[in-house]
Design an enzyme around this catalytic site. Structure first.
Site, PDB file in Angstrom:
ATOM      1  CE1 TYR A   1     121.085 -39.548  13.264  1.00  9.19           C
ATOM      2  CE2 TYR A   1     120.794 -41.128  14.937  1.00  9.19           C
ATOM      3  CZ  TYR A   1     121.181 -39.783  14.712  1.00  9.19           C
ATOM      4  OH  TYR A   1     121.263 -38.940  15.563  1.00  9.19           O
TER       5      TYR A   1
ATOM      6  CB  THR B   1     117.868 -42.621   6.541  1.00  8.18           C
ATOM      7  OG1 THR B   1     118.831 -43.305   7.505  1.00  8.18           O
ATOM      8  CG2 THR B   1     117.078 -41.434   7.680  1.00  8.18           C
ATOM      9  CB  CYS B   2     115.943 -47.220   8.437  1.00  9.75           C
ATOM     10  SG  CYS B   2     117.201 -48.439   8.020  1.00  9.75           S
ATOM     11  NE  ARG B   3     116.551 -45.074  13.574  1.00  4.12           N
ATOM     12  CZ  ARG B   3     116.841 -43.717  13.969  1.00  4.12           C
ATOM     13  NH1 ARG B   3     117.472 -43.432  15.101  1.00  4.12           N
ATOM     14  NH2 ARG B   3     116.476 -42.846  13.190  1.00  4.12           N
TER      15      ARG B   3
ATOM     16  N   GLY C   1     120.002 -49.239   7.874  1.00  2.28           N
ATOM     17  CA  GLY C   1     119.935 -49.807   6.742  1.00  2.28           C
ATOM     18  C   GLY C   1     118.881 -50.681   5.890  1.00  2.28           C
TER      19      GLY C   1
END
Length: 555
Positions: free
Chosen positions: A540, A512-514, A516
């Site tokens: 996220y 995951t990241c902020r 995608g």
């Protein structure tokens, strides 16, 4: 030819004027049981809020103009009470004089619209309780507020009218409670997308109560009201607006023995003929064919109704037009400082239909980020394994409806997610990005279908085998401190290649990241190093939207 039209708003008025443009000799009589024709239904809440200052602005076309310019016999305050199909006769009651009389017709067009739903609630007919359907309702609400110095209101129903009324009453300075029986407002959206609107509504001071309905209404000696709710709470307020949906006006059709369709709407064929070939019907009273599912559906929107009016005018004169019979449900709503738009089917509807579908989330900006003022748009698209677009939703502060309009157009012409990749859209820094939000949806969806970006979704996380999985957040450490998915370790993207040894190749990797984007890059790196890896669609930000739960009452 003598054509009688029942109902003088979108579909009926549109049919009347188109008829005249096509046939100068036809005798056209337009009956409207209310005082006004061709009024702006969708603008009514904005008069309450003061955005529309003059009530005359709500009247799109006055009866006098239709009489003089189009030579249409317009009869307001005239309700058609009965149809005699065999004799081709209708019975009319003039509400101003009390007179009843009959008219013959060669062709009859029904455009009665839809009426607000009223449930069996004790006290529902008390003073101070309103629905919003026409200009008179709106003026009555405005007058009641001024006369009684109302400073608080309960709005029951979180659809288009309910949300718009809640916003405009709040902007007018009133204390507003918005009550919605389901767990979200705005049914065309899925709940995680609606959560953005929930946050906005609460931030603007509206008391939002979800999963709650109205059970009883009582009047007090000071003209105030007590609203009892299904959660056993009570609210004291000055007035109540009931906006719990609409139901097709089918009384005349039933009386005439016409066949009905889904939701007790009037059944029509592709040319808007009812089961009686000399009687046509358009607008919110009829069922249309949904452009995605192919099934009969109720889509109460002004755009399809206007197009249907034009088509039925031509068909009455012997043509065979179908414009407006197939609808995709393109819609948009303003919610304080946000805009929400959608088209096609949502995930709730697809899940019920058991259709196989995939989805993607993106959170792009409204224009190039290096140009001042860019704001984020949250977008969701649903699509079939062959790339067919099934639906899309977007919420943001600007340029939202533009994205959905583009997708709706592609859907209308049978396009796929691969077409979204290739769309050439206007670009300049103040208006768009070189990779537009629509392109981004196409890129991510196509990557999923091609197998270039295996994905997982926020709601799947609780079911993932924790012992045989590793969750990795490739955001920066300061970003991770602001929140991440459960049990995620932090390996920033720019350190990933040097830290591959920290990952067990025998376990599945969930990245995951902020939003995608960095997750996609990390997924591509890990795939090429032999890992079984999946990227969290929407990152996220989407995880938080999916896992946000609003209490029944939000002060």
């Amino acid at each position: 030819m003598k054509i009688c039209i029942v109902g003088g708003v979108a579909g009926g008025a549109g049919a009347a004027t188109k008829l005249r443009r096509l046939d100068e000799q036809a005798e056209i009589i337009l009956f409207e049981k209310g005082e006004d024709i061709s009024y702006a239904n969708c603008g009514l809440p904005y008069y309450i809020g003061g955005e529309i200052k003059q009530k005359e602005a709500l009247l799109v076309t006055p009866p006098a103009l239709l009489r003089k310019r189009f030579r249409i016999d317009v009869r307001t305050s005239s309700e058609v009470t009965q149809i005699h199909p065999q004799e081709k006769v209708i019975q009319i009651r003039n509400h101003l004089t009390g007179e009843s009389y009959t008219e013959t017709y060669d062709k009859l067009v029904l455009s009665p619209g839809a009426s607000p739903k009223k449930f069996s609630i004790e006290g529902i007919d008390l003073p101070g309780i309103f629905t919003v359907r026409n200009v008179r309702n709106t003026l009555e609400i405005d007058e009641y507020i001024q006369k009684n110095q109302v400073n608080s209101c309960v709005v029951a129903g979180g659809g288009f009218i309910g949300v718009e009324m809640a916003e405009n009453l709040r902007l007018r300075g009133m204390e507003v409670t918005l009550v919605e029986f389901t767990n979200q407002i705005m049914a065309p959206l899925d709940r995680e997308m609606a959560n953005i609107l929930h946050q906005e509504i609460i931030s603007k001071g509206v008391n939002l109560k979800l999963g709650t309905g109205v059970s009883k209404l009582e009047s007090q000696s000071d003209h105030s009201l007590i609203v009892s709710l299904t959660d056993q709470s009570q609210i004291h307020c000055g007035m109540v607006v009931l906006a719990m949906g609409v139901t097709p006006e089918n009384g005349l059709a039933q009386q005439a023995g016409l066949k009905l369709s889904v939701g007790n709407s009037i059944q029509v064929n592709e040319f808007f003929q009812t089961s009686n070939p000399d009687i046509y019907a358009v607008g919110d009273a009829i069922a249309v064919t949904h452009g995605v599912s192919g099934e009969e559906a109720l889509i109460s929107l002004a755009g399809p109704a206007n197009r249907q009016g034009r088509s039925v005018a031509a068909n009455v004169l012997g043509q065979h037009q179908t414009n407006g019979k197939i609808a995709y449900g393109s819609s948009v709503v303003k919610v304080f400082d946000l805009i929400a738009a959608s088209v096609g089917l949502n995930e709730k509807q697809l899940a019920k239909s058991n259709q196989n579908y995939l989805k993607t989330y993106v959170h792009p900006f409204s224009h190039a980020t290096y140009y001042p003022g860019a704001t984020q748009i949250s977008m969701k698209m649903l699509f079939a394994p062959d790339g067919k677009i099934l639906g899309a939703q977007a919420v943001g502060a600007e340029n939202v409806e533009k994205q959905i309009d583009v997708i709706a157009t592609v859907m209308k012409f049978g396009g796929t997610v691969y077409d979204l990749e290739e769309l050439e859209l206007c670009y300049a820094p103040p208006f768009n990005s070189a990779k537009s939000p629509v392109n981004m949806l196409g890129f991510t969806a196509a990557n999923i279908l091609k197998g270039e970006m295996p994905v997982f979704y926020a709601e799947q996380i609780p079911q993932i085998d924790q012992e045989n999985s590793i969750f990795v957040d490739v955001s920066t450490p300061p970003e991770v401190l602001m929140g991440t998915i459960p049990n995620a370790i932090n390996i920033p993207l720019d350190e990933l290649r040097e830290r591959l040894s920290e990952l067990d190749p025998n376990k599945k990797i969930y990245v995951t990241c902020r939003v995608g984007l960095r997750g996609n890059i990390a997924t591509r790196i890990l795939l090429q190093h032999g890992f079984d890896v999946y990227n969290l669609s929407g990152g996220y930000k989407t995880y938080r939207l999916v896992n946000t739960t609003f209490s029944q009452e939000n002060p």
